[in-house]
Design an enzyme around this catalytic site. Structure first.
Site, PDB file in Angstrom:
ATOM      1  N   GLY A  17       0.780  -1.238   0.000  1.00 42.16           N
ATOM      2  CA  GLY A  17       0.000   0.000   0.000  1.00 42.16           C
ATOM      3  C   GLY A  17       0.804   1.275   0.000  1.00 42.16           C
ATOM      4  O   GLY A  17       1.817   1.414  -0.698  1.00 42.16           O
ATOM      5  N   TYR A 164     -12.573   3.638  15.648  1.00 32.51           N
ATOM      6  CA  TYR A 164     -11.566   3.940  14.620  1.00 32.51           C
ATOM      7  C   TYR A 164     -11.186   5.414  14.633  1.00 32.51           C
ATOM      8  O   TYR A 164     -10.007   5.768  14.556  1.00 32.51           O
ATOM      9  CB  TYR A 164     -12.068   3.546  13.225  1.00 32.51           C
ATOM     10  N   LYS A 168      -7.485   6.837  15.069  1.00 27.97           N
ATOM     11  CA  LYS A 168      -6.842   7.597  13.988  1.00 27.97           C
ATOM     12  C   LYS A 168      -6.552   9.018  14.428  1.00 27.97           C
ATOM     13  O   LYS A 168      -5.467   9.550  14.164  1.00 27.97           O
ATOM     14  CB  LYS A 168      -7.727   7.582  12.737  1.00 27.97           C
TER      15      LYS A 168
END
Length: 274
Positions: A17, A164, A168
């Site tokens: 990625g 999440y 993050k």
């Protein structure tokens, strides 16, 4: 034009990625690249290992060191930093790319997923900076770049997936806090986030995303390169957006970064429409 030739980059989550793309972009300059990730053997669902990326880095013109490292484990991170310095003599740049994702609300988020995201994202970023910092402060042009969004407490980003978002944004707040703490040091600590969703193999694990409406990881890699070649200390505590960085560098046509040129692009999380 400045390059990363001879610089040593420690990149977490670089086995595929965006991390892989950043590694290969640095390799084309002749950089030393440490591929620090858990993927030591091939996974049929997620292609790429630390060893396959190391081979690609060497083929692209860089030096490579593949290190199996789980950034949740302090001893592994500190050992990886020691291996880096032993191999290349210095550590100039840390790229905090490793991240875990689980897009679900509180009813559908097992605590093991909550723990994984917070241990990898926020804690892992903090640990990697802490472990690399003594070496970074010895370098002549040291940088930390974290793949994290601009900080936000807007409920629209929290309601759909609190766990999440917390993890993050934890990366974002670590970036902001450490940059403020070290603002008098000659080190740049910044974050980078993509304007649109980036087509990576990990997206195959998330249903409902049309990859044709995404950009490739190369746009983030090129933006990261544009940030990392700048002189340390000239900008710190900044939250950059990939196409803004490239536009400032003179790029006017972004079509080459589209998976399928002409498609309407999907905006990434945590960014309001431009």
């Amino acid at each position: 034009m400045k390059t990363l030739k001879g610089k040593t980059l420690f990149i977490t989550g670089a086995s595929r990625g965006i991390g892989r793309a950043i590694a290969l972009r640095a390799a084309r300059d002749g950089a030393n690249v440490v591929i620090a990730a858990k993927s030591n053997v091939p996974n049929p669902k997620l292609p790429g290992t630390i060893h396959s990326v190391a081979e690609e880095v060497r083929a692209a013109g860089g030096q490579a060191l593949a290190i199996q490292c789980d950034i949740r484990e302090e001893e592994q991170v500190r050992a990886a930093v020691a291996q880096t310095v032993e191999a290349f003599g210095s550590l100039d740049i840390l790229v905090n790319n490793a991240s875990a994702i689980w897009l679900a609300g509180i009813r559908d988020t097992p605590m093991k997923r909550y723990d994984l995201m917070n241990e990898v994202n926020a804690r892992g970023t903090f640990l990697c900076i802490q472990a690399c910092l003594p070496e970074l402060l010895k370098a002549s042009n040291s940088q930390v770049l974290t793949l994290a969004p601009p900080p936000s407490i807007d409920p629209k980003w929290w309601g759909p997936h609190t766990a999440y978002t917390l993890a993050k944004m934890g990366m974002s707040f670590v970036t902001m806090g450490v940059a403020a703490e070290l603002r008098r040091e000659k080190i740049s600590i910044n974050a980078l986030w993509p304007r649109t969703i980036i087509a990576t193999d990990a997206l195959n694990m998330i249903p409902g995303i049309d990859l044709d409406r995404c950009r490739t990881p190369d746009i983030v890699a090129d933006a990261a390169h544009a940030i990392l070649v700048k002189d340390a200390g000239t900008q710190t505590g900044q939250f950059f957006i990939d196409d803004d960085v490239l536009a400032e560098a003179g790029v006017t046509d972004f079509s080459s970064y589209a998976v399928a040129p002409g498609q309407t692009l999907l905006p990434d999380l945590f960014l309001d429409p431009a």
